[in-house]
Motif scaffolding. Structure first.
Motif, PDB file in Angstrom:
ATOM      1  N   SER A  82       0.805  -1.242  -0.116  1.00 50.21           N
ATOM      2  CA  SER A  82      -0.008   0.085  -0.030  1.00 50.21           C
ATOM      3  C   SER A  82       0.876   1.273  -0.091  1.00 50.21           C
ATOM      4  N   VAL A  83       1.877   1.390   0.920  1.00 50.55           N
ATOM      5  CA  VAL A  83       2.806   2.646   0.631  1.00 50.55           C
ATOM      6  C   VAL A  83       3.457   2.773  -0.673  1.00 50.55           C
ATOM      7  N   GLU A  84       3.696   1.603  -1.050  1.00 55.70           N
ATOM      8  CA  GLU A  84       4.475   1.808  -2.541  1.00 55.70           C
ATOM      9  C   GLU A  84       3.606   2.259  -3.518  1.00 55.70           C
ATOM     10  N   PHE A  85       2.521   1.796  -3.175  1.00 55.53           N
ATOM     11  CA  PHE A  85       1.214   2.206  -4.516  1.00 55.53           C
ATOM     12  C   PHE A  85       0.749   3.787  -3.841  1.00 55.53           C
ATOM     13  N   ALA A  86       1.008   4.028  -2.908  1.00 57.58           N
ATOM     14  CA  ALA A  86       0.748   5.553  -2.588  1.00 57.58           C
ATOM     15  C   ALA A  86       1.705   6.269  -3.408  1.00 57.58           C
ATOM     16  N   LEU A  87       3.267   5.966  -3.395  1.00 59.16           N
ATOM     17  CA  LEU A  87       4.345   6.421  -3.927  1.00 59.16           C
ATOM     18  C   LEU A  87       3.888   6.582  -5.352  1.00 59.16           C
ATOM     19  N   TRP A  88       3.492   5.486  -5.980  1.00 60.95           N
ATOM     20  CA  TRP A  88       3.300   5.329  -7.316  1.00 60.95           C
ATOM     21  C   TRP A  88       2.135   6.453  -7.857  1.00 60.95           C
ATOM     22  N   VAL A 114      -6.444  -2.712 -26.078  1.00 61.39           N
ATOM     23  CA  VAL A 114      -6.466  -1.988 -25.033  1.00 61.39           C
ATOM     24  C   VAL A 114      -5.045  -2.198 -24.296  1.00 61.39           C
ATOM     25  N   TYR A 115      -4.216  -3.493 -24.439  1.00 57.93           N
ATOM     26  CA  TYR A 115      -2.920  -3.649 -23.707  1.00 57.93           C
ATOM     27  C   TYR A 115      -2.030  -2.786 -24.511  1.00 57.93           C
ATOM     28  N   ALA A 116      -2.199  -2.252 -25.763  1.00 56.69           N
ATOM     29  CA  ALA A 116      -1.418  -1.547 -26.398  1.00 56.69           C
ATOM     30  C   ALA A 116      -1.478  -0.114 -26.250  1.00 56.69           C
ATOM     31  N   ARG A 117      -2.560   0.300 -25.787  1.00 57.80           N
ATOM     32  CA  ARG A 117      -3.071   1.676 -25.364  1.00 57.80           C
ATOM     33  C   ARG A 117      -2.552   1.823 -23.994  1.00 57.80           C
ATOM     34  N   ALA A 118      -2.363   0.995 -22.929  1.00 54.58           N
ATOM     35  CA  ALA A 118      -2.022   1.149 -21.846  1.00 54.58           C
ATOM     36  C   ALA A 118      -0.534   1.655 -21.453  1.00 54.58           C
ATOM     37  N   ASP A 119      -0.779   2.455 -20.510  1.00 51.68           N
ATOM     38  CA  ASP A 119       0.766   3.342 -20.093  1.00 51.68           C
ATOM     39  C   ASP A 119       1.135   2.089 -19.014  1.00 51.68           C
ATOM     40  N   GLY A 120       0.505   1.450 -18.377  1.00 47.04           N
ATOM     41  CA  GLY A 120       1.025   0.381 -17.378  1.00 47.04           C
ATOM     42  C   GLY A 120      -0.045  -0.580 -16.761  1.00 47.04           C
ATOM     43  N   ARG A 121       0.478  -1.517 -15.986  1.00 42.71           N
ATOM     44  CA  ARG A 121      -0.397  -2.468 -15.318  1.00 42.71           C
ATOM     45  C   ARG A 121      -0.290  -2.573 -13.787  1.00 42.71           C
ATOM     46  N   LEU A 122      -1.295  -2.694 -13.133  1.00 47.00           N
ATOM     47  CA  LEU A 122      -1.003  -3.266 -11.562  1.00 47.00           C
ATOM     48  C   LEU A 122      -1.733  -4.322 -11.265  1.00 47.00           C
ATOM     49  N   SER A 123      -1.193  -4.948 -10.454  1.00 50.92           N
ATOM     50  CA  SER A 123      -1.940  -6.289  -9.907  1.00 50.92           C
ATOM     51  C   SER A 123      -2.168  -5.913  -8.409  1.00 50.92           C
ATOM     52  N   LEU A 124      -3.261  -6.355  -7.833  1.00 52.36           N
ATOM     53  CA  LEU A 124      -3.740  -6.237  -6.431  1.00 52.36           C
ATOM     54  C   LEU A 124      -3.100  -7.474  -5.690  1.00 52.36           C
ATOM     55  N   TYR A 143      -8.266   5.261  -1.829  1.00 53.81           N
ATOM     56  CA  TYR A 143      -8.295   5.991  -0.587  1.00 53.81           C
ATOM     57  C   TYR A 143      -7.122   5.975   0.587  1.00 53.81           C
ATOM     58  N   ARG A 144      -6.894   4.731   0.734  1.00 54.50           N
ATOM     59  CA  ARG A 144      -5.664   4.390   1.630  1.00 54.50           C
ATOM     60  C   ARG A 144      -4.684   5.061   1.271  1.00 54.50           C
ATOM     61  N   ALA A 145      -4.269   5.163  -0.190  1.00 50.52           N
ATOM     62  CA  ALA A 145      -3.069   5.844  -0.635  1.00 50.52           C
ATOM     63  C   ALA A 145      -3.048   7.231  -0.444  1.00 50.52           C
ATOM     64  N   PHE A 146      -4.311   8.003  -0.561  1.00 49.89           N
ATOM     65  CA  PHE A 146      -4.212   9.262  -0.114  1.00 49.89           C
ATOM     66  C   PHE A 146      -4.310   9.554   1.098  1.00 49.89           C
ATOM     67  N   THR A 147      -4.644   8.646   2.011  1.00 48.99           N
ATOM     68  CA  THR A 147      -4.547   9.007   3.497  1.00 48.99           C
ATOM     69  C   THR A 147      -2.939   8.647   3.770  1.00 48.99           C
ATOM     70  N   ILE A 148      -2.068   7.758   3.287  1.00 56.07           N
ATOM     71  CA  ILE A 148      -0.813   7.676   3.446  1.00 56.07           C
ATOM     72  C   ILE A 148      -0.067   8.899   3.132  1.00 56.07           C
ATOM     73  N   LEU A 149      -0.423   9.331   1.636  1.00 53.41           N
ATOM     74  CA  LEU A 149       0.351  10.668   1.278  1.00 53.41           C
ATOM     75  C   LEU A 149      -0.018  11.937   2.023  1.00 53.41           C
TER      76      LEU A 149
END
Length: 157
Positions: A82-88, A114-124, A143-149
């Motif tokens: 979660s902390v790394e995602f907040a930084l992302w 859609v894969y070709a258009r994407a700038d990135g991919r995330l996995s939960l 929401y958690r990311a914003f509270t961390i930030l």
């Protein structure tokens, strides 16, 4: 910045819809946040998996504009704590992107276009979740990311 979460189909669970709405309201305290549910593809019983992904992909691509930063939630995406995602997320906020678009696909994933258009991919997770429950989980993580930030006492390490 605006964050838009694009999902395929409506959820048939009032509880999941309520959770998504709860976290959407919370995220809106930090930035504009919208959830766009695209209609389910019709007559899927007469379609191949590839045809269904293509139809869903066309609907997704119609929602995108040239300046969007598009990230797909995909099992082969990058996993973060979660902390790394907040930084992302902070990097995206600082980059000057006007609209961050996060996409949860249908049950069979995304089309090649859609894969070709994407700038990135995330996995939960390496686990598989229903594409409906992922909506609530991911909205909570945003929401958690914003509270961390913002150094708010929601996340505990």
């Amino acid at each position: 910045m605006t964050i838009e979460l694009i999902v395929i189909g409506k959820t048939d669970s009032k509880e999941i819809a309520a959770l998504v709405e709860l976290y959407a309201r919370r995220v809106n305290h930090y930035c504009r946040f919208a959830v766009t549910a695209l209609p389910d593809v019709r007559n899927t019983k007469s379609m191949t998996v590839r045809q269904q992904r293509t139809a869903e992909g066309e609907a997704i691509l119609r929602q995108l504009t040239d300046g969007d930063y598009v990230t797909l939630l995909d099992e082969r995406g990058e996993e973060y704590r979660s902390v790394e995602f907040a930084l992302w997320l902070q990097k995206r906020l600082n980059s000057g992107v006007k609209r961050l678009v996060l996409v949860i696909g249908g049950p069979y994933g995304f089309s090649d276009e859609v894969y070709a258009r994407a700038d990135g991919r995330l996995s939960l997770s390496r686990m598989t979740f229903s594409h409906q429950i992922v909506r609530a989980i991911f909205a909570e993580q945003i929401y958690r990311a914003f509270t961390i930030l913002n150094n708010e006492p929601y996340h505990h390490e």
